[in-house]
Design a protein around this motif. Structure first.
Motif, PDB file in Angstrom:
ATOM      1  N   LEU A 208       0.819  -1.221   0.000  1.00  0.00           N
ATOM      2  CA  LEU A 208       0.000   0.000   0.000  1.00  0.00           C
ATOM      3  C   LEU A 208       0.855   1.274   0.000  1.00  0.00           C
ATOM      4  O   LEU A 208       0.544   2.237  -0.705  1.00  0.00           O
ATOM      5  CB  LEU A 208      -0.965   0.001   1.193  1.00  0.00           C
ATOM      6  N   ASP A 209       1.947   1.263   0.766  1.00  0.00           N
ATOM      7  CA  ASP A 209       2.796   2.471   0.811  1.00  0.00           C
ATOM      8  C   ASP A 209       3.317   2.833  -0.571  1.00  0.00           C
ATOM      9  O   ASP A 209       3.394   4.001  -0.935  1.00  0.00           O
ATOM     10  CB  ASP A 209       3.994   2.253   1.759  1.00  0.00           C
ATOM     11  N   TYR A 210       3.686   1.787  -1.324  1.00  0.00           N
ATOM     12  CA  TYR A 210       4.213   2.055  -2.668  1.00  0.00           C
ATOM     13  C   TYR A 210       3.103   2.447  -3.635  1.00  0.00           C
ATOM     14  O   TYR A 210       3.339   3.173  -4.594  1.00  0.00           O
ATOM     15  CB  TYR A 210       4.996   0.847  -3.204  1.00  0.00           C
ATOM     16  N   VAL A 211       1.894   1.946  -3.383  1.00  0.00           N
ATOM     17  CA  VAL A 211       0.763   2.398  -4.217  1.00  0.00           C
ATOM     18  C   VAL A 211       0.657   3.910  -4.066  1.00  0.00           C
ATOM     19  O   VAL A 211       0.538   4.654  -5.039  1.00  0.00           O
ATOM     20  CB  VAL A 211      -0.559   1.704  -3.803  1.00  0.00           C
ATOM     21  N   LYS A 212       0.734   4.375  -2.799  1.00  0.00           N
ATOM     22  CA  LYS A 212       0.586   5.822  -2.558  1.00  0.00           C
ATOM     23  C   LYS A 212       1.777   6.605  -3.092  1.00  0.00           C
ATOM     24  O   LYS A 212       1.619   7.663  -3.692  1.00  0.00           O
ATOM     25  CB  LYS A 212       0.438   6.090  -1.056  1.00  0.00           C
ATOM     26  N   SER A 213       3.000   6.074  -2.871  1.00  0.00           N
ATOM     27  CA  SER A 213       4.176   6.868  -3.248  1.00  0.00           C
ATOM     28  C   SER A 213       4.511   6.751  -4.736  1.00  0.00           C
ATOM     29  O   SER A 213       4.878   7.731  -5.377  1.00  0.00           O
ATOM     30  CB  SER A 213       5.390   6.440  -2.419  1.00  0.00           C
TER      31      SER A 213
END
Length: 554
Positions: A208-213
């Motif tokens: 999820l963090d990489y989806v956002k970033s």
């Protein structure tokens, strides 16, 4: 061509083992001038591999295929497909990486269908690699494709990131994300298009963090690409991305881009937004739907391009069904129905009336739709009028007899004298369906008098419509109405000045004859048909004689 010459000695057993002779023949076929022979040979590859055994398949057949296949697209396509099912033939998952070299070269060819099939086979066999083999063999292949000189290899790479990402180490994951980022801003539009088409799929396997970033910035960039073919693919990805994000992030991360897409200068992008509308609505949830999607949907229903309006119209029913119940009716009444100005949109709502009715309720529907129905019924385009007529029995069933008589009956009668024959014909058929729905008594009171009144119309086309209506209605109305009310009018018209009307009288008598009682047939119909059979007009004579021969006249 030299590569196809010469016998298949390379794969033919040195000790002259006859059991391998058919294999040599097949290999020769692979080098044959005739493309059909080569195609047959490729389709029998599994037979060759089975006969050779796993080791020789790995050491001889696969290198042979990798080195010597420069062929017609259909042969390459068959090969790319075959290799996807080859795992057991090379010795199982432990050796599956041996299939990578031929598939890698097929993933770089010029013809798109071949590349796509090679990527499909690579995706399939990636599942059979162990995590170690994935890093040692598969991931380097993806990297080579991603940094290839030709755009063909870079487009193929886009379809492979998501299958290897979940099962590799975090270092390799970082490399894969970097490669994907690079391809999203590739100089070639075809590569950006391929990346945009896989953006949603790649987002699903990322943390999820990489989806956002990572993903959101790529999504925003692709959705603002100079090529509309890239922007519209970003809209597709939007559904997957919105599904992955927590509700509180949607407003800031996704909605600005989606709003922009819904107003894109290219109709193809707006069309894609309209086409994906129900999925977007489910992905963003009720609150954003109410504040953002409702106005966007209104605009799409009023779009200047007919294709966009039609795509949005197709989503009206689903959109209304998915609205939150507490304010569904209010949204539909105040925001959606007022937009139904365009024929496609109104026709779509009317054609889905039974479903829309469940969502909205018939009272509101009749108030808001009635003006639209009336307007469409009188539309300048006869095909629009025709479509409305075809929905009329459905409308009548939904709205009930009183409402119908009050509001729609006059329309149905007006169509009978339309200047387009197809409309008059459909209107006649429509009356028959209405009588089947509302019954003979209703017909006797409301329809029959109006139809019979047209028999005295100065326009002979309208007089003929009376006959067509009688033909259509006699069976549904039954013997009594037909004999007492309709028959006298038909018989009277046998004296019409216009031959077309007279021969249609003969046809009508033939049609309604079976509904009449025998007494009427013998005493009233028979003399009139005999008179028409000696008419001076050839057609009138012909149809009168035909009626006499068919009807049971004494």
């Amino acid at each position: 061509e030299e590569k196809r010459a010469g016998p298949a000695s390379t794969l033919y057993c040195a000790d002259g083992d006859d059991s391998l002779y058919p294999i040599a023949v097949l290999i020769d076929e692979l080098r044959n001038e005739d493309v059909q022979l080569r195609l047959n040979s490729i389709k029998k590859l599994s037979t060759i591999a089975l006969a050779l055994g796993v080791e020789r398949t790995r050491t001889e057949l696969l290198p042979f295929l990798t080195d010597t296949i420069y062929d017609e697209d259909e042969v390459l396509l068959a090969l790319a497909e075959q290799l996807g099912n080859f795992t057991m033939l090379v010795g199982g998952p432990e050796y599956v990486h041996c299939l990578l070299p031929p598939l890698e070269s097929l993933a770089t060819v010029e013809e798109t269908v071949v590349r796509d099939k090679a990527v499909e086979s690579l995706r399939k066999i990636s599942q059979e690699h162990s995590p170690v083999d994935l890093e040692v063999h598969f991931e380097p292949l993806v990297k080579r494709l991603a940094s290839g000189d030709w755009f063909t290899s870079r487009t193929s790479a886009c379809g492979l990131f998501s299958v290897c990402y979940p099962r590799v180490s975090s270092t390799v994951k970082a490399e894969i994300r970097q490669h994907f980022r690079t391809l999203c801003s590739d100089d070639t539009p075809m590569v950006r298009r391929a990346a945009a088409s896989k953006l949603g799929e790649f987002a699903k396997v990322l943390e999820l963090d990489y989806v956002k970033s990572d993903i959101i910035s790529l999504f925003t960039a692709l959705a603002s690409d100079e090529q509309d073919s890239v922007r519209l693919l970003a809209v597709e990805a939007c559904v997957s991305i919105a599904t992955l994000l927590p509700q509180e992030d949607l407003e800031t991360l996704v909605m600005p881009t989606l709003r922009q897409a819904a107003e894109d200068k290219s109709w193809r992008v707006r069309y894609m937004v309209a086409d994906k509308f129900s999925e977007l609505q489910k992905a963003v949830g009720p609150e954003i739907t109410k504040n953002d999607l409702v106005p966007a949907f209104q605009n799409l229903l009023k779009d200047c391009e007919a294709e966009v309006r039609a795509a949005a119209a197709n989503k009206v029913k689903e959109f209304c069904e998915n609205l939150p119940e507490d304010n569904r009716e209010q949204i539909i009444m105040t925001h959606i129905l007022p937009c139904v100005k365009c024929p496609e949109v109104r026709l779509n709502i009317i054609s889905n009336l039974d479903c829309v009715n469940e969502v909205i309720g018939i009272r509101q529907l009749s108030q808001s739709l009635l003006p639209a129905i009336v307007e469409l019924a009188e539309d300048a385009k006869w095909r629009v009028r025709l479509a409305i007529i075809e929905y009329m029995p459905l409308l009548a069933g939904q709205l009930g007899v009183e409402f119908f008589d009050e509001k729609l009956n006059t329309l149905c009668m007006a169509w009978l004298i339309d200047h387009v024959y197809a409309i008059r014909e459909a209107a006649t058929c429509n009356l028959m369906k209405l009588v089947e729905k509302f019954g003979a008594e209703w017909a006797q009171n409301t329809i029959v008098p109006k139809v019979l009144g047209m028999a005295n119309d100065p326009n002979y086309l309208h007089r003929m419509t009376t006959l067509f209506c009688i033909n259509a209605l006699s069976e549904a109305c039954g013997q009594e109405i037909t004999t007492k009310q309709m028959l006298p009018v038909v018989l009277k018209m046998s004296n019409d000045q216009v031959a077309n009307v007279r021969f249609n009288v003969a046809k009508s008598l033939q049609k309604i004859g079976p509904v009449l009682d025998n007494n009427a047939l013998q005493t009233e119909v028979k003399p009139v048909l005999e008179k028409l059979a000696s008419d001076q007009d050839m057609d009138v004579k012909y149809f009168a004689q035909e009626a006499i021969s068919v009807l049971p006249l004494a």
